[in-house]
Each structure stands twice: as structure tokens, then as C-alpha cells.
Design an enzyme around this catalytic site. Structure first.
Site, PDB file in Angstrom:
ATOM      1  N   ASN A  69     -40.600  41.507  34.725  1.00 22.55           N
ATOM      2  CA  ASN A  69     -41.044  40.141  34.112  1.00 22.55           C
ATOM      3  C   ASN A  69     -42.154  40.399  33.354  1.00 22.55           C
ATOM      4  O   ASN A  69     -42.698  39.015  32.493  1.00 22.55           O
ATOM      5  CB  ASN A  69     -41.742  39.449  35.994  1.00 22.55           C
ATOM      6  CG  ASN A  69     -41.139  39.010  36.604  1.00 22.55           C
ATOM      7  OD1 ASN A  69     -39.582  39.091  36.449  1.00 22.55           O
ATOM      8  ND2 ASN A  69     -40.596  39.384  37.965  1.00 22.55           N
ATOM      9  N   ARG A 395     -28.342  26.971  31.508  1.00 17.95           N
ATOM     10  CA  ARG A 395     -27.853  29.008  31.633  1.00 17.95           C
ATOM     11  C   ARG A 395     -26.896  28.633  32.463  1.00 17.95           C
ATOM     12  O   ARG A 395     -26.477  28.694  33.394  1.00 17.95           O
ATOM     13  CB  ARG A 395     -28.798  29.710  32.477  1.00 17.95           C
ATOM     14  CG  ARG A 395     -29.981  28.847  31.438  1.00 17.95           C
ATOM     15  CD  ARG A 395     -30.947  30.159  32.233  1.00 17.95           C
ATOM     16  NE  ARG A 395     -32.899  30.043  31.859  1.00 17.95           N
ATOM     17  CZ  ARG A 395     -33.347  30.778  30.788  1.00 17.95           C
ATOM     18  NH1 ARG A 395     -32.494  31.459  30.335  1.00 17.95           N
ATOM     19  NH2 ARG A 395     -34.677  29.959  30.440  1.00 17.95           N
ATOM     20  N   ARG A 425     -33.951  29.708  26.512  1.00 17.01           N
ATOM     21  CA  ARG A 425     -34.934  31.126  25.873  1.00 17.01           C
ATOM     22  C   ARG A 425     -34.397  32.335  26.803  1.00 17.01           C
ATOM     23  O   ARG A 425     -33.830  32.795  27.881  1.00 17.01           O
ATOM     24  CB  ARG A 425     -36.350  31.382  26.323  1.00 17.01           C
ATOM     25  CG  ARG A 425     -37.482  32.528  26.105  1.00 17.01           C
ATOM     26  CD  ARG A 425     -38.924  32.766  26.705  1.00 17.01           C
ATOM     27  NE  ARG A 425     -38.803  31.388  25.722  1.00 17.01           N
ATOM     28  CZ  ARG A 425     -40.077  30.840  26.425  1.00 17.01           C
ATOM     29  NH1 ARG A 425     -40.428  31.157  27.527  1.00 17.01           N
ATOM     30  NH2 ARG A 425     -40.748  30.009  26.132  1.00 17.01           N
ATOM     31  N   HIS A 455     -32.561  20.190  30.045  1.00 18.50           N
ATOM     32  CA  HIS A 455     -32.920  21.218  30.581  1.00 18.50           C
ATOM     33  C   HIS A 455     -32.662  20.921  31.939  1.00 18.50           C
ATOM     34  O   HIS A 455     -31.947  21.620  33.444  1.00 18.50           O
ATOM     35  CB  HIS A 455     -34.573  21.112  31.295  1.00 18.50           C
ATOM     36  CG  HIS A 455     -34.484  22.626  32.447  1.00 18.50           C
ATOM     37  ND1 HIS A 455     -35.230  21.903  33.490  1.00 18.50           N
ATOM     38  CD2 HIS A 455     -34.922  23.422  31.933  1.00 18.50           C
ATOM     39  CE1 HIS A 455     -35.570  23.485  34.326  1.00 18.50           C
ATOM     40  NE2 HIS A 455     -35.120  24.381  33.399  1.00 18.50           N
ATOM     41  N   TYR A 488     -31.111  32.632  43.729  1.00 14.64           N
ATOM     42  CA  TYR A 488     -31.885  32.219  44.070  1.00 14.64           C
ATOM     43  C   TYR A 488     -31.554  30.692  44.998  1.00 14.64           C
ATOM     44  O   TYR A 488     -30.779  29.727  44.881  1.00 14.64           O
ATOM     45  CB  TYR A 488     -31.958  30.851  42.048  1.00 14.64           C
ATOM     46  CG  TYR A 488     -31.874  31.892  41.285  1.00 14.64           C
ATOM     47  CD1 TYR A 488     -32.268  32.987  41.111  1.00 14.64           C
ATOM     48  CD2 TYR A 488     -32.866  30.718  40.082  1.00 14.64           C
ATOM     49  CE1 TYR A 488     -32.854  33.846  40.217  1.00 14.64           C
ATOM     50  CE2 TYR A 488     -33.254  31.477  38.900  1.00 14.64           C
ATOM     51  CZ  TYR A 488     -33.252  33.108  39.193  1.00 14.64           C
ATOM     52  OH  TYR A 488     -33.586  33.551  38.421  1.00 14.64           O
ATOM     53  N   ARG A 584     -44.720  28.421  43.727  1.00 15.59           N
ATOM     54  CA  ARG A 584     -43.694  30.169  43.889  1.00 15.59           C
ATOM     55  C   ARG A 584     -44.489  30.535  42.757  1.00 15.59           C
ATOM     56  O   ARG A 584     -44.743  31.733  42.942  1.00 15.59           O
ATOM     57  CB  ARG A 584     -42.363  30.210  43.568  1.00 15.59           C
ATOM     58  CG  ARG A 584     -42.260  31.510  43.821  1.00 15.59           C
ATOM     59  CD  ARG A 584     -40.647  31.809  43.106  1.00 15.59           C
ATOM     60  NE  ARG A 584     -40.284  31.891  42.365  1.00 15.59           N
ATOM     61  CZ  ARG A 584     -40.001  30.920  41.039  1.00 15.59           C
ATOM     62  NH1 ARG A 584     -39.017  30.585  40.978  1.00 15.59           N
ATOM     63  NH2 ARG A 584     -40.085  31.626  39.582  1.00 15.59           N
ATOM     64  N   HIS A 612     -36.513  28.155  44.113  1.00 12.66           N
ATOM     65  CA  HIS A 612     -36.631  27.532  42.797  1.00 12.66           C
ATOM     66  C   HIS A 612     -36.252  26.329  42.908  1.00 12.66           C
ATOM     67  O   HIS A 612     -36.656  25.628  42.128  1.00 12.66           O
ATOM     68  CB  HIS A 612     -35.220  28.110  42.196  1.00 12.66           C
ATOM     69  CG  HIS A 612     -35.190  27.602  41.024  1.00 12.66           C
ATOM     70  ND1 HIS A 612     -34.101  26.779  40.477  1.00 12.66           N
ATOM     71  CD2 HIS A 612     -35.404  28.493  39.814  1.00 12.66           C
ATOM     72  CE1 HIS A 612     -34.009  27.276  39.778  1.00 12.66           C
ATOM     73  NE2 HIS A 612     -35.405  27.797  38.407  1.00 12.66           N
TER      74      HIS A 612
END
Length: 729
Positions: A69, A395, A425, A455, A488, A584, A612
Site C-alpha cells: 500500500n 478490473r 490504474r 467504474h 473483498y 474503511r 469494499h
């Protein structure tokens, strides 16, 4: 006119940089800094590496995650701020800090975090050794291993590692080589035995090389490849005496500049990915004890005059510790968990369409398997009555299951459209690969908007049923990614509601053909109307208070940054609306301040699974939870980029069973969790909740109890513990 890369990037992520509150005054009194809030989140992740409630190797995994991270944070966020500073761009964050002030605070906090990572690794390394897992350094190889084991290591080094290495002298005839992003290298100071001449040599470690080598035997012994290079330096440099050796690691600016005048988006991104590997050095990590002169020489050679230099302890790149977690020690890991397949679909013989047509279904990942999403797409591909499939892909990862289903559908003669987001990304390269494979199979591939990321996670299947066509939809709060769906927590909502189907069709037409939606029945989309709809919902709760009714808001998301929404929440709090937020990660809202946010509570849940899902609930004239509450799922966090520069959806949940599952189970469980929750205080600190005499772990609850909407008649006799919210839990 196209903005410079670093400026464009920060604008893409942060229009809040220009924000002020409704009265024209910004500053830290009303907002927490976005970057420091993110570092606080990563601090909570690191704290889980110290949590004795977790098995030992899982604690190592949390340490590894905190390292990965932090790398990405420097490669993207810090790089953007550094670009502003270098280019003298005068922009302030919502809390009133300049780029320079933010960088000063960020680096100080990051350095403390790195020091904490070092201390945590030191402690975990000792505990791993006690548990039978050794991680050896170059100086401990000969102390721990037998002569025969050292000989085995030498043989492996000679045969498997030495041929890959390329030592390079550093002198006027041999300029410093290029080091790629996340590059790891060892610098040696040597003296030639024949004439006592000093020389400096560099060995870069190829990224394809595994970071650790495991010594055979029942007891696990791991040796990092850089430790092997140091230990066997004499084999690399015969005729030289090694007087010193030190490791270093490079992080580069790794975001992509988006040129809205690019003529060919695919070719542009393919070239941009290559340029990213050569981005400006942002951070230089040095092994502890490296001489100052050598560190300065590295900065000069790497062109890293503006880079941040840190000493990162005896192990650089703690994200690579993930490979140790693969050790076959189930006693040191979480008990394995097998997600459930929704019984409702089994009752219909595995026919997803029949089950969805009978009633809406929500699937709660990872407690319920992502295989149901794949089953939906595979059935659509094989069903001769299906005429069209439309799918967004943000993704998809390296697992080809979703891609293969779309390819099979196209090869079966169906009309298949895939909206592939090239601007996801660090997934850009993989998405280009998938786009090419889909196009070769006859899928109509669309890349969406140049300036906006698509998205939203939506799949739409049109099926011929007798004389009519019926549309089946899947809306997800997470990605179509089979691997992350195992860790997730997300929601998958399946429906055959014709109103939602019509809205989904308009959304796809908007992305593929720029056809503006008209008369959307239920779905809200950004950047068109998602923020205004959200503000209206908050205003309705304020009006309820003014009318003498209760006002209540619950919201769960990953990040809360948008100043306009924060100000509206402050207004609602001052009106008397009770607001509970489960955030979160980043939270720029300051809760619990008299006269501003006294009625707002914020918590963060960090545990075995990554929270998530995005879920928003509004009391609608009653306290939450209640059957008449207005409930929504979404793909969006409350950030400027999600409202203004991304295609996102917000969908109301109208089916009573699904409504109960999401509101009374998922949201209540998140709010009453006290074993893996942190409360955000008005001063910006996070305090871990104490379980007391009524411990509750939301992840354990969902692992052991079936869902409501997908449980089916076979499980109706199995009671599900009813959850209740006690204020001040």
C-alpha cells in the site's frame, strides 16, 4: 489545452484541492487531510500485523499489505504532489495545506510508519523462528545452516542465480544503468587484490527472480536473494576483497498522463505504460547503515535530487514478504473457508435466469461464491435464446473466466459488447490484452469516455422468451475479478425488473454512443445526477427532522472525501439527523464536533476480509433500520472523482427480502462489529473498539450464517441469528 501530467492527475483525483466550505472557509477545522487520512488507514492495516487474535502468517500478510500500500501511495499520490511542487503549482487541499506543507507532513508520518514496519517485522521474525520458520540474512546463513545446507545454497546460487546477474562497474566508462520501478539492487565497494585499487560495483536483481529461496527440509528456512548475493559475493568478484555492500530500492512516478487529444487510445496507453516504467524517482530506500556518501552518490546517479530518501531497515520492500505466507503451515493461517453457492439457484436446477425471474437475488461475496456471477455469464453464452450481452470491465485481473465467457458468447453468434476501461490504474496493460482477445473473437469492444473512467460494474443479458425479450441484469459493488472476490466483501445484485433493464440499456448506450439517457426510472448515474440525487436524499432527512419525524442516515463505503457532500452531512447533523458512517479508508469528515458534526459517528472495519461494498440507507421518516427505509447500492465512493469524472451507478433496492438482507444483516453487522472496528475521533485519531462482554465479529457471522435472499427453501428451517443495533454498541 491538456494539463501537465502531474497537475492533471491530482485534478483527476482531487478537485477537492480547490474546495472550501459553504461559507467560503476551508481548513483543518472542518476537514482531515486526504493523504494523512490514507496514511492513518495504512497504520490500521499495520496494526493488524500486531493483533494476537490473528494467526502468525496472516499477521505477516498484513505487514506485507501495508508495505505494498505504501509503495503505491508514493508512486501515485506523493508523485502527484511532488509534481505540483516542482512545477510551482499553487493549489491547496480542502484542509488548507499547500503541496509543500502536505509533503512535509506526509513524509514525517510515512517515516514513522516505515519505522513501525521495521519494528513489527523484527518481532514477527522472532515469532516465526519460534514457530519453525526462519528468514535468514547474509550474516546468519552460516550461523543457522549446516555445512551441507550452505553447500546446497552455493550450488543453487551458481546454477540458478549467478547466470542471471550482471555486475556492472561504476566509473566514467560505465555510467549508472537505468533502474526500473520497484527495482532492487546491491552496491558493493571492492578492492582489487592485485594492485589494491578500489572499485564500486552494482548488481541489479531482475524483477522476474523470486525474492526468496527456501532451503529444503522440514523446518522452513528462507533466504532473500539479495542476502545470497552478499553471501556469495566472492563468487561474483574473484580477485577482489569486498569491503562493503548495501542494498537499495527505487520507486518511480507510476501514474499515466491522460492526453484527451490522443487519436488512438489503445496505442496511446501501450506507449504510456512503457513510459511509466521510466518515471521520475520519487523514493529511494536505503539499507540501514549505508554510508551517507554512498546514499548521496545514488541520488545523483539516479537523478533523484527531488526524491525522498529513507532508511528502511534490514529488509527493503516488505510487500514481498507475501511469498513467505505461502508456506504450507495451515496452523499459522486463517482456517480455510469455502464460500456457499446460493441455494435459490440450486432449487431451479442451476438455471440462473429462472431463479432471477422468480425474484431478485443479492449475493454477498466472499461468503457466497463469485462462481454464481460466472455461472450467469456462462449460461448466457450457452443459451440459444440469449441474443445480446453487454458487460463493463474495470478490473478483471489475470484470470480469464469472465473473458472466456464473453468470447464463447461471441463465438456462438450472440451480440456481445464489452466496455473495457483502459484507465484502471495498474491494470491498463492487462486490460489491453483482454481487449485484443475479445476483439479477435468478434466482441464489440468499446473504451468509453476519454476523460471519464467507466467504474460502474454492470452486466446485462437480453433473452428471447416466447414473443417478448426479457433483460436480466447484474449490478456489482466490486469488480468482475474472481481472485479479489475471495477476499473483498461486495454485493452482487441480480434482477429481471424491466425498469432496471431499460435503465441499464440507456447507460450502455451513453457509454458506447454518447446517447444522453432520458427518463431513467430507478438508476442514477455519475457524472450526470448521482451527487444531486444523494444531496436530495440527505435534504429529505433534514426535512423529516423539521417535520418532527426521526432523521437517520447509514452509509458504508471505502472513502469519504467530497467537500460538498461533507458539508451537507454537517448540515444534516446540525439539524438533528443521526448519521452512522462505515468508512474503511480515507475519511476527510471530522466527526463528533459540537455545532458541526455532533451527531455523526465514523468507524472503520479492518479484518480478515477487505470491506469494499458501497451501501447507503436513509430512514425515510423513521429510525434505522426499518422496512420503509430508502436503500441503495452503488459502485461509487463519495469522492469528487466518482461524482464528476467517472461513470458510476446508484441503484435503489426495492425487493423486501433483498432490502432486509442488506439493511438488517449487512449494515447492522458492520455497525455492531466490535472485534475488528476502529472509531474515528474528532482529533483524527482512530481508537480500536473493545469487545467487552458482547463480542461480535461481522466476518465470522457471515461465514457461519446463510444469506436471506439466496438461501432457498432448503434452508428455511435453519434460523439466522437476528441482529439488533444498540446505540453506543
Amino acid at each position: 489545452m491538456t494539463r501537465p501530467a502531474h497537475i492533471a492527475r491530482i485534478a483527476e483525483d482531487d478537485d477537492e484541492q480547490f474546495a472550501t466550505n459553504a461559507n467560503g472557509a476551508g481548513g483543518g477545522e472542518r476537514y482531515f487531510n486526504r493523504e494523512l487520512s490514507w496514511l492513518a488507514f495504512n497504520r490500521r492495516v499495520l496494526e493488524e500485523a500486531c493483533n494476537p487474535a490473528h494467526p502468525l502468517l496472516e499477521r505477516v500478510r498484513f505487514l506485507s499489505i501495508s508495505g505494498s500500500n505504501l509503495d503505491e501511495f508514493f508512486m501515485v499520490r506523493v508523485a502527484g504532489l511532488k509534481g505540483q511542487l516542482v512545477q510551482s503549482v499553487d493549489r491547496r487541499s480542502a484542509d488548507g495545506l499547500t503541496s509543500g506543507q502536505q509533503l512535509t507532513a506526509i513524509v514525517a508520518e510515512a517515516d514513522e510508519l516505515i519505522e513501525s514496519q521495521r519494528n513489527v517485522w523484527r518481532e514477527l521474525r522472532l515469532q516465526l523462528s519460534d514457530a519453525g520458520i526462519d528468514v535468514l540474512g547474509s550474516r546468519t546463513i552460516d550461523e543457522i545452516l549446516t555445512i551441507d545446507e550452505v553447500a546446497w545454497l552455493e550450488k543453487q546460487f551458481r546454477e540458478q542465480i549467478f547466470p542471471i546477474l550482471t555486475p556492472q562497474a561504476l566509473d566514467p566508462a560505465h555510467p549508472f544503468p537505468f533502474m526500473s520501478n520497484k527495482g532492487l539492487a546491491v552496491m558493493f565497494d571492492l578492492v582489487r587484490v592485485s594492485d589494491n585499487q578500489p572499485i564500486r560495483e552494482l548488481i541489479m536483481l531482475p524483477s522476474q527472480m523470486p525474492r526468496f529461496l527456501r532451503v529444503p527440509g522440514e523446518r522452513a528456512r528462507y533466504v532473500a536473494v539479495e542476502s545470497l548475493v552478499k553471501r556469495f559475493a566472492a563468487l561474483i568478484f574473484p580477485g577482489y576483497t569486498v569491503t562493503g555492500g548495501a542494498e537499495f530500492r527505487v520507486l518511480r512516478d507510476s501514474d499515466l498522463e491522460i492526453d484527451d487529444e490522443a487519436e488512438d487510445l489503445v496505442r496511446y496507453f501501450a506507449n504510456a505504460i512503457k513510459r511509466r516504467r521510466r518515471g521520475r524517482v520519487i523514493r529511494l530506500e536505503l539499507e540501514s547503515g549505508m554510508p551517507h556518501a554512498l546514499g548521496e552518490a545514488l541520488r545523483e546517479e539516479l537523478g533523484a535530487g527531488h526524491a525522498f530518501v529513507t532508511e528502511s531497515g534490514a529488509f527493503l520492500g516488505v510487500g514481498d514478504l507475501e511469498s513467505i505466507v505461502d508456506e504450507d503451515r495451515p496452523d499459522l493461517k486463517f482456517p480455510p473457508y469455502s464460500p456457499r453457492f446460493p441455494e435459490r439457484i440450486r432449487e431451479f436446477g442451476g438455471d440462473c435466469f429462472a431463479a432471477i425471474q422468480a425474484k431478485d437475488i443479492v449475493v454477498h461475496h466472499p461468503y457466497e461464491t463469485f462462481e454464481v456471477v460466472l455461472a450467469f455469464l456462462k449460461q448466457a453464452a450457452a443459451d440459444p435464446d440469449v441474443v445480446a450481452i453487454k458487460q463493463t470491465l474495470y478490473r478483471a485481473g489475470k484470470q480469464p473466466a469472465v473473458i472466456n465467457a464473453l468470447i464463447a458468447a461471441a463465438e456462438a453468434g450472440k451480440s456481445v459488447t464489452a466496455v473495457v476501461e483502459l484507465k484502471a490504474r495498474f491494470d491498463e496493460e492487462q486490460n489491453i490484452v483482454w481487449a485484443s482477445a475479445l476483439e479477435r473473437a468478434g466482441v464489440q469492444v468499446v473504451y468509453g469516455f476519454m476523460e471519464w473512467k467507466t467504474h460502474a460494474k454492470i452486466s446485462m443479458v437480453v433473452r428471447r422468451e416466447g414473443a417478448v425479450y426479457r433483460t436480466y441484469c447484474h449490478f456489482g459493488t466490486g469488480n468482475y475479478h474472481p481472485i479479489t472476490a475471495k477476499i473483498y466483501t461486495d454485493l452482487s445484485f441480480f434482477t429481471a425488473d424491466p425498469r432496471i433493464g431499460a435503465d441499464a440499456a440507456q447507460m450502455f448506450n451513453y457509454i458506447t454512443g454518447y446517447v444522453e439517457p432520458e427518463g431513467m426510472s430507478l438508476v442514477s448515474l455519475s457524472p450526470r445526477d448521482l451527487r444531486p440525487k444523494l444531496v436530495d436524499l440527505i435534504d429529505a432527512e433534514i426535512e423529516n427532522i423539521r417535520s418532527g419525524k426521526p432523521g437517520a442516515i447509514w452509509a458504508k463505503m471505502n472513502s469519504l472525501v467530497d467537500p460538498a457532500v461533507i458539508e451537507k452531512l454537517y448540515e444534516a447533523s446540525n439539524a438533528g439527523v443521526e448519521i452512522d458512517l462505515i468508512i474503511r479508508g480515507i475519511c476527510c469528515l471530522r466527526p463528533g464536533v459540537d455545532g458541526m458534526s455532533a451527531n455523526i459517528r465514523v468507524k472503520s472495519v479492518i479484518g480478515r476480509f477487505l470491506e469494499h461494498s458501497r451501501i447507503w440507507a436513509f430512514g425515510n421518516g423513521k429510525m434505522l433500520p426499518n422496512d420503509d427505509a430508502k436503500l441503495f447500492i452503488s459502485s461509487a465512493d463519495w469522492m469528487p472523482r466518482n461524482f464528476d469524472r467517472r461513470v458510476e451507478y446508484m441503484l435503489p433496492i426495492l425487493n423486501p427480502t433483498v432490502h432486509d438482507q442488506i439493511l438488517d444483516q449487512v449494515m447492522v453487522a458492520n455497525l455492531i462489529d466490535n472485534e475488528q472496528s476502529w472509531d474515528l475521533k474528532a482529533d483524527g485519531s482512530y481508537v480500536r473498539e473493545e469487545p467487552g462482554d458482547r463480542p461480535f465479529n461481522l466476518h465470522r457471522y457471515f461465514m457461519t450464517n446463510p444469506s436471506l435472499s439466496g438461501r432457498g427453501a432448503a434452508l428455511k428451517g435453519k434460523s439466522v441469528p437476528k441482529l439488533s443495533l444498540r446505540r453506543g454498541h
